[in-house]
Design a protein around this motif. Structure first.
Motif, PDB file in Angstrom:
ATOM      1  N   SER A   1     -77.799 -59.205  18.295  1.00  0.00           N
ATOM      2  CA  SER A   1     -76.973 -59.935  17.319  1.00  0.00           C
ATOM      3  C   SER A   1     -75.526 -59.543  17.531  1.00  0.00           C
ATOM      4  CB  SER A   1     -77.357 -59.510  15.901  1.00  0.00           C
ATOM      5  OG  SER A   1     -78.607 -59.989  15.563  1.00  0.00           O
TER       6      SER A   1
ATOM      7  N   THR B   1     -70.198 -61.817  12.389  1.00  0.00           N
ATOM      8  CA  THR B   1     -70.536 -63.228  12.124  1.00  0.00           C
ATOM      9  C   THR B   1     -69.982 -63.673  10.771  1.00  0.00           C
ATOM     10  OG1 THR B   1     -72.522 -62.963  13.446  1.00  0.00           O
ATOM     11  CG2 THR B   1     -72.391 -64.955  12.128  1.00  0.00           C
TER      12      THR B   1
ATOM     13  N   GLU C   1     -71.969 -62.753  19.276  1.00  0.00           N
ATOM     14  CA  GLU C   1     -73.067 -62.320  20.150  1.00  0.00           C
ATOM     15  C   GLU C   1     -72.591 -62.171  21.596  1.00  0.00           C
ATOM     16  OE1 GLU C   1     -73.686 -63.886  17.390  1.00  0.00           O
ATOM     17  OE2 GLU C   1     -75.527 -62.964  16.634  1.00  0.00           O
TER      18      GLU C   1
ATOM     19  N   ARG D   1     -78.067 -69.021  10.511  1.00  0.00           N
ATOM     20  CA  ARG D   1     -77.865 -67.604  10.224  1.00  0.00           C
ATOM     21  C   ARG D   1     -79.161 -66.816  10.361  1.00  0.00           C
ATOM     22  NH1 ARG D   1     -73.177 -65.745   7.908  1.00  0.00           N
ATOM     23  NH2 ARG D   1     -73.877 -63.850   8.948  1.00  0.00           N
ATOM     24  N   GLY D   2     -79.051 -65.631  10.914  1.00  0.00           N
ATOM     25  CA  GLY D   2     -80.217 -64.783  11.113  1.00  0.00           C
ATOM     26  C   GLY D   2     -81.062 -65.204  12.303  1.00  0.00           C
ATOM     27  N   GLY D   3     -80.553 -66.149  13.099  1.00  0.00           N
ATOM     28  CA  GLY D   3     -81.368 -66.768  14.152  1.00  0.00           C
ATOM     29  C   GLY D   3     -81.708 -65.915  15.366  1.00  0.00           C
ATOM     30  N   SER D   4     -81.166 -64.713  15.443  1.00  0.00           N
ATOM     31  CA  SER D   4     -81.475 -63.881  16.630  1.00  0.00           C
ATOM     32  C   SER D   4     -82.951 -63.498  16.714  1.00  0.00           C
ATOM     33  CB  SER D   4     -80.641 -62.603  16.623  1.00  0.00           C
ATOM     34  OG  SER D   4     -79.280 -62.920  16.689  1.00  0.00           O
TER      35      SER D   4
HETATM   36  N1  ASP Z   1     -75.227 -62.974  14.037  1.00  0.00           N
HETATM   37  C1  ASP Z   1     -75.997 -64.024  13.410  1.00  0.00           C
HETATM   38  C2  ASP Z   1     -75.925 -63.873  11.912  1.00  0.00           C
HETATM   39  O1  ASP Z   1     -75.339 -62.932  11.399  1.00  0.00           O
HETATM   40  C3  ASP Z   1     -77.401 -64.087  13.907  1.00  0.00           C
HETATM   41  C4  ASP Z   1     -78.243 -62.862  13.624  1.00  0.00           C
HETATM   42  O2  ASP Z   1     -77.712 -61.790  13.349  1.00  0.00           O
HETATM   43  O3  ASP Z   1     -79.466 -62.976  13.691  1.00  0.00           O
HETATM   44  O4  ASP Z   1     -76.437 -64.708  11.227  1.00  0.00           O
END
Ligand code: ASP
Ligand code: ADP
Ligand code: MG
Length: 449
Positions: free
Chosen positions: A40, A46, A121, A200-203
């Protein structure tokens, strides 16, 4: 490549500073099966990029935020043994952040937003690969846009699974024969090569997609907690880590708000039966949660989750009693705007359903368009400031006493809507956002303490 391949993903806090990255590098180096490291953006980056992309800011405000990002990246760069190897590339990426943040159309064009968001990223993967190399690991920074083919729904892109599979086999499989690749989570590219992001959170989702594409045996999600807990440990310190979970339970938890996993993570794992591990990159010795197809126990209540930013839409027509096809009309409008309804209840003249409404997202915009169109065929009312609280478990509908225990634990609270019965793994409530912490604590105390 053998089928013992492991894909390891490290979240924002895990790659937030140099010493945290060292912990991640040790985890990767200690397992020779780990050939793919998905990272991430460094913690906080982000969020800063999202502000740059969405808020209309003065030049000074932009400079302040860009400076905050630069400080985070430089604190890592300056600790590197061979920083000259990556310095120029990092400068270029930071210049890109600055230029895109000042682009006059940045607040209006989702393609530009994604180009900007991807830079978090792209910077972290550059630096993390350099840390691995200074620890004598043969690591290369790989640009995931070469293989993570998506549609062109900027800021919420969906992967093209067959292309991701084909391109990963073609471009990643040969490299991981003798190197570890360090690549970007969250980022993709459409068929024209334009940068996209997965939401968001897609990693976590990226890691699972690569594990699927390369038929990995395991996919590790390294984060800041030692596994998936009975509930978010930030809501109650009584939450405890779960040694194992089924794919169904984990998918349900992720969908209904357990942020530790992106909601789409389990699907690719399920398709290829990839075992998913969740653990803490700071304390790898403390183990974690294994998410598997067949787990030993299947308790009726496994966990409680909470999902924020819900809107409850009620559509009402006095004609519904006579008007067959009303449901169809409502849902065709929802489908046209590509929204997914999560919870739903109906009465003779009304339907209530919840929509996800995270601020500054594509769904928030789609919600507005949908509501306008629905108003043209029926009466629409909208309730905001709501959360969904969900009890996740197994065979909840058929086990005697489960629902009465749940309801008696929260008898003091007002429940705006209840959904139970359609899914054997969940019982969900829509509640006022101000009550949701206490509801989660009351349920946790009654069910797990
Ligand atoms: N950096 C991105 C986010 O904060 C993806 C991730 O962290 O999964 O949403
Ligand atoms: P990362 O940056 O590593 O992806 P996230 O912040 O996305 O990490 O996810 C980890 C966080 O998820 C934890 O710090 C925790 O507060 C939250 N969380 C929510 N529900 C749960 C749960 N059931 N178990 C563990 N963590 C949870
Ligand atoms: Mg996350």
């Amino acid at each position: 490549m053998t089928n013992s391949l492991n894909v390891a993903k490290f979240g924002g806090t895990s790659v937030g500073n140099y010493s945290a990255i060292k912990n991640c590098a040790r985890i990767v180096i200690n397992n020779p099966n780990t050939r793919i490291m998905v990272v991430s953006a460094a913690s906080g980056v982000t969020n800063h990029l999202v502000t740059l992309a969405n808020a209309s800011l003065s030049n000074d405000e932009i400079s302040d935020i860009v400076e905050k990002i630069r400080v985070i990246e430089f604190s890592i760069l300056n600790e590197l043994k061979y920083k000259q190897e990556v310095e120029d590339k990092l400068f270029t990426l930071l210049d890109n952040v600055n230029a895109l943040a000042r682009h006059e159309e940045i607040n209006f064009r989702d393609d530009l937003k994604d180009e900007l968001l991807s830079l978090g990223e792209r910077m972290s993967s550059l630096l993390v690969a350099a840390v691995l190399r200074e620890m004598d690991c043969n690591a290369v920074n790989f640009d995931i846009r070469k293989t993570m083919r998506t549609d062109s729904v900027f800021t919420a892109a969906s992967p093209d699974l067959s292309e991701v599979g084909r391109l990963s086999q073609q471009l990643i499989a040969p490299i991981i024969q003798d190197s570890v690749i360090v690549t970007q989570g969250f980022v993709g590219a459409d068929e024209n090569g334009q940068t996209t992001t997965l939401g968001r959170g897609g990693s976590d989702f990226t890691a699972a997609l690569l594990a699927e594409a390369l038929s990995a045996e395991t996919c590790e999600i390294w984060t800041d907690v030692i596994g998936v807990y009975t509930t978010d440990p930030r809501i109650t310190d009584k939450a405890r880590p779960l040694p194992e979970l089924s794919f169904e339970e984990a998918a349900e938890m992720a969908t209904f708000g357990a942020k530790v996993l992106h909601p789409a993570t389990i699907e690719p794992a399920l398709r290829k039966n990839v075992k998913v591990f969740v653990g803490s990159s700071k304390e790898p010795e403390n183990g974690g949660t294994w998410i598997v197809k067949d787990c030993e126990s299947r308790p009726s209540c496994r966990a409680v989750t909470r999902r924020r930013d819900q809107v409850l839409v009620t559509v009402k027509t006095p004609k519904m009693m006579y008007a067959q096809g009303f449901l169809e009309k409502v849902f065709s409008i929802i489908a046209k705007h590509k929204l997914s309804v999560d919870l739903i209840t109906t009465s003779e003249i009304a339907i209530s359903f919840t929509l996800d409404n995270p601020p500054n997202t594509i769904s928030q915009k789609m919600n507005q368009d949908t509501l306008e169109e629905l108003s043209s065929i029926c009466e629409v009312s909208v309730d905001q400031d709501l959360d969904v609280v969900t009890v996740v478990g197994n065979n909840m509908h058929s086990e005697a006493g489960v629902s009465s225990r749940i309801f008696s634990a929260i008898s003091d609270f007002n429940l705006r809507m209840i959904c139970f019965g359609a899914n054997v793994h969940n019982l969900s409530f829509v509640v006022a956002e101000n009550d949701s912490d206490n509801i989660v604590r009351a349920l946790h105390s009654s069910l797990f303490e």
